[in-house]
Design a protein around this motif. Structure first.
Motif, mmCIF file in Angstrom:
data_model
loop_
_atom_site.group_PDB
_atom_site.id
_atom_site.type_symbol
_atom_site.label_atom_id
_atom_site.label_comp_id
_atom_site.label_asym_id
_atom_site.label_seq_id
_atom_site.Cartn_x
_atom_site.Cartn_y
_atom_site.Cartn_z
ATOM 1 N N SER A 232 0.823 -1.209 0.000
ATOM 2 C CA SER A 232 0.000 0.000 0.000
ATOM 3 C C SER A 232 0.857 1.259 0.000
ATOM 4 O O SER A 232 0.331 2.362 -0.152
ATOM 5 N N GLY A 233 2.165 1.108 0.173
ATOM 6 C CA GLY A 233 3.077 2.241 0.282
ATOM 7 C C GLY A 233 3.346 2.652 1.707
ATOM 8 O O GLY A 233 4.201 3.509 1.951
ATOM 9 N N MET A 234 2.653 2.048 2.652
ATOM 10 C CA MET A 234 2.789 2.391 4.066
ATOM 11 C C MET A 234 3.839 1.514 4.726
ATOM 12 O O MET A 234 3.871 0.303 4.524
ATOM 13 N N THR A 253 4.349 6.933 -2.885
ATOM 14 C CA THR A 253 3.156 6.938 -3.740
ATOM 15 C C THR A 253 2.957 5.608 -4.457
ATOM 16 O O THR A 253 1.925 5.395 -5.078
ATOM 17 N N GLY A 254 3.934 4.728 -4.395
ATOM 18 C CA GLY A 254 3.828 3.386 -4.951
ATOM 19 C C GLY A 254 4.016 2.369 -3.849
ATOM 20 O O GLY A 254 4.242 2.713 -2.679
ATOM 21 N N ALA A 288 8.133 1.249 -5.352
ATOM 22 C CA ALA A 288 7.894 1.143 -6.793
ATOM 23 C C ALA A 288 7.763 2.509 -7.441
ATOM 24 O O ALA A 288 7.703 2.586 -8.677
ATOM 25 N N ASP A 289 7.698 3.582 -6.658
ATOM 26 C CA ASP A 289 7.669 4.924 -7.237
ATOM 27 C C ASP A 289 9.065 5.422 -7.597
ATOM 28 O O ASP A 289 9.252 6.617 -7.871
ATOM 29 N N ALA A 312 12.368 0.949 -7.469
ATOM 30 C CA ALA A 312 13.453 0.572 -6.567
ATOM 31 C C ALA A 312 13.051 -0.706 -5.837
ATOM 32 O O ALA A 312 11.936 -0.811 -5.320
ATOM 33 N N ASN A 313 13.955 -1.677 -5.791
ATOM 34 C CA ASN A 313 13.615 -2.999 -5.276
ATOM 35 C C ASN A 313 14.084 -3.258 -3.855
ATOM 36 O O ASN A 313 13.407 -3.958 -3.100
#
Length: 509
Positions: A232-234, A253-254, A288-289, A312-313
């Motif tokens: 969820s990005g959290m 945001t990703g 992922a942003d 970014a992984n």
């Protein structure tokens, strides 16, 4: 006897003989010429032709169109078209075509590029750039250097000074242990007790971490807190062993892909009222942003690092605590300065997405893994790739360097975990670890007596570093495991799963 008559001439009987012979051609040319002169023989210079009717012309055109269509399909199948939309746009721009039409979808754009490349190939043109690549293949195989910044030079000098002292101490301790038999016996007893305790490990708590899958889980250096990253990005901080939420790190945001603690983070930083303590970097997360974020111990955002061109992984702190590394789908891994928030180095080398990254305890080496199935060993003091660890048959998602400094574990989609010996530069053992993709590999903190693996078969397994036998299998998640971590004090193991939960495992008292 009856005889058959033809035109009044009787057929030859069985007793008669028929003589065969050639035609006399001695006067053939003269006879032909006299026949033509008399008008009895008509010899045209060109053969007579009759025009085709409309139906025949239509059939002939249709046959030609089908033949051209088959030829075009054959050429189209041989044309290499990238599947990444960014690469499709870049290639359209390079050949002078619009990169996007109104209402055009990603598959439509890729098909348009295919049509353009096919038409060019039919005309004998090469718009793929492969010709230029072939011409420069020899140049690409050569080692090349790019000029670094003064900040990178200073960074490498600091890493060299730091790593030489750590390596000297580590090698000295190993030599002393080799001749101190009592110390070896004491260590064997401690390891045996540790393994017996691990065999009693059960689920201590199960927590719903988010409304989306939990991608990563990591213990703090003092083992009093736990950090989780969610799709969820959290990102959230949890207090142990109560498993209550301390802070929510909201800013990506990703989907968040990883989160890591600073190696020098102190557990009492959140309880201090000094504002300077809460402004120090305590965690780093990737998303992922395409960004990497620094967070304070109280959950406040300190900085956002931008530089990756794709998601970014993974992030990991350098043991010195001054730098952080990050991997990305743009096939690079980067080294950042924590104090200045500057990008010090962008390292290429992988042919596909770079996924895993870890530093050895001395801080001199970095090991990265990619989706092309290889791991690369880098010397941080020079920037050179010193070795390639090749043996997996599928993508490698995770890599970890053991505390002893010379063993590396890599987890792959081929369901195996390979143990690499950096002293011999080869694979020393292959563990058939799971029945599905291995998503995470981690060594026991500090000592590295056991290896922990998490996989998409919903299990987490612990392996002895003595003979690579299985110590324990942790089962209980309803879906695949995304990551796992062990606390430095040896009390807990945490697992993160696609079922949106994270579990805390503890030894039975």
């Amino acid at each position: 006897q009856y005889q058959r008559r033809v035109r009044g001439n009787p057929c030859p009987t069985m007793g008669e003989r028929i003589h065969f012979g050639g035609i006399d051609t001695s006067n053939l040319q003269a006879g032909m010429a006299s026949g033509v002169a008399a008008g009895n023989i008509n010899r045209a210079e060109r053969p007579d032709t009759m025009p085709l009717n409309s139906a025949a012309i239509a059939a002939e055109n249709k046959a030609a169109e089908l033949k051209a269509s088959f030829a075009k399909r054959k050429i189209s199948r041989s044309v290499a078209v990238p599947t990444n939309d960014l690469q499709v746009r870049e290639q359209l721009r390079r050949i002078g075509e619009p990169i996007c039409f109104f209402g055009e979808t990603i598959p439509d754009r890729r098909e348009r590029l295919r049509e353009l490349l096919t038409e060019a190939a039919q005309m004998g043109l090469d718009l793929t750039g492969t010709g230029r690549e072939d011409q420069g293949a020899e140049a690409q195989d050569e080692v090349f250097y790019t000029e670094g910044t003064p900040d990178l030079l200073a960074c490498r000098k600091r890493i060299a000074e730091y790593s030489l002292l750590r390596a000297h101490k580590r090698i000295g301790d190993a030599k002393k242990k080799r001749v101190q038999y009592e110390a070896v016996e004491e260590e064997d007893a401690v390891v045996l007790e540790l393994f017996n305790g691990l065999q009693t490990m059960t689920s201590y708590a199960s927590n719903i971490g988010d409304n989306r899958p939990i991608a990563h889980v990591e213990f703090s250096p003092d083992s009093t807190k736990l950090a989780t990253a969610s799709w969820s990005g959290m990102c959230r901080l949890w207090k142990l062993p109560q498993c209550t939420v301390l802070a929510e790190l909201q800013g990506h945001t990703g989907r968040a892909t990883s989160i890591n603690w600073h190696p020098e983070h102190k557990g009492d930083a959140m309880d201090e009222e000094d504002g300077d303590s809460n402004r120090q970097v305590a965690l780093a997360s990737s998303s992922a942003d395409s960004t990497v974020k620094f967070w304070a111990a109280d959950g406040s955002e300190l900085a956002t690092l931008r530089g990756h061109m794709a998601r970014a992984n993974h992030t990991v702190f350098h043991p010195m605590g001054r730098h952080v590394g990050s991997t990305s789908h743009d096939t690079t891994w980067k080294l950042w300065d924590i104090e200045t928030h500057k990008e010090l180095q962008s390292q290429e080398g992988h042919s596909r997405a770079c996924y895993g990254l870890d530093f050895n305890g001395d801080g001199s080496l970095a090991v990265s893994s990619g989706l092309e199935g290889v791991c690369l060993v880098w010397d941080l003091r020079t920037g050179n790739c010193v070795h390639t660890l090749q043996g997996h048959v599928k993508q490698v998602l995770s890599v970890a360097v053991a505390p002893n400094g010379y063993e590396v574990a890599s987890g792959s989609d081929d369901h195996t975990v390979k143990i690499w010996d950096l002293r011999r530069m080869k694979c020393s053992y292959t563990i058939p670890a799971h029945t599905a993709m291995v998503s995470s590999v981690k060594w026991q903190p500090v000592h590295g007596h056991y290896l922990m693996t998490a996989a998409y078969d919903n299990t987490c397994r612990l392996w002895s570093n003595r003979d690579w036998s299985r110590i324990m299998t942790l089962e209980g998640h309803e879906s695949r495991l995304m990551g796992a971590s062990a606390s430095a004090d040896g009390k807990y193991v945490a697992t993160a799963s696609y079922d949106r939960t994270w579990k805390l495992w503890a030894q039975e008292s």
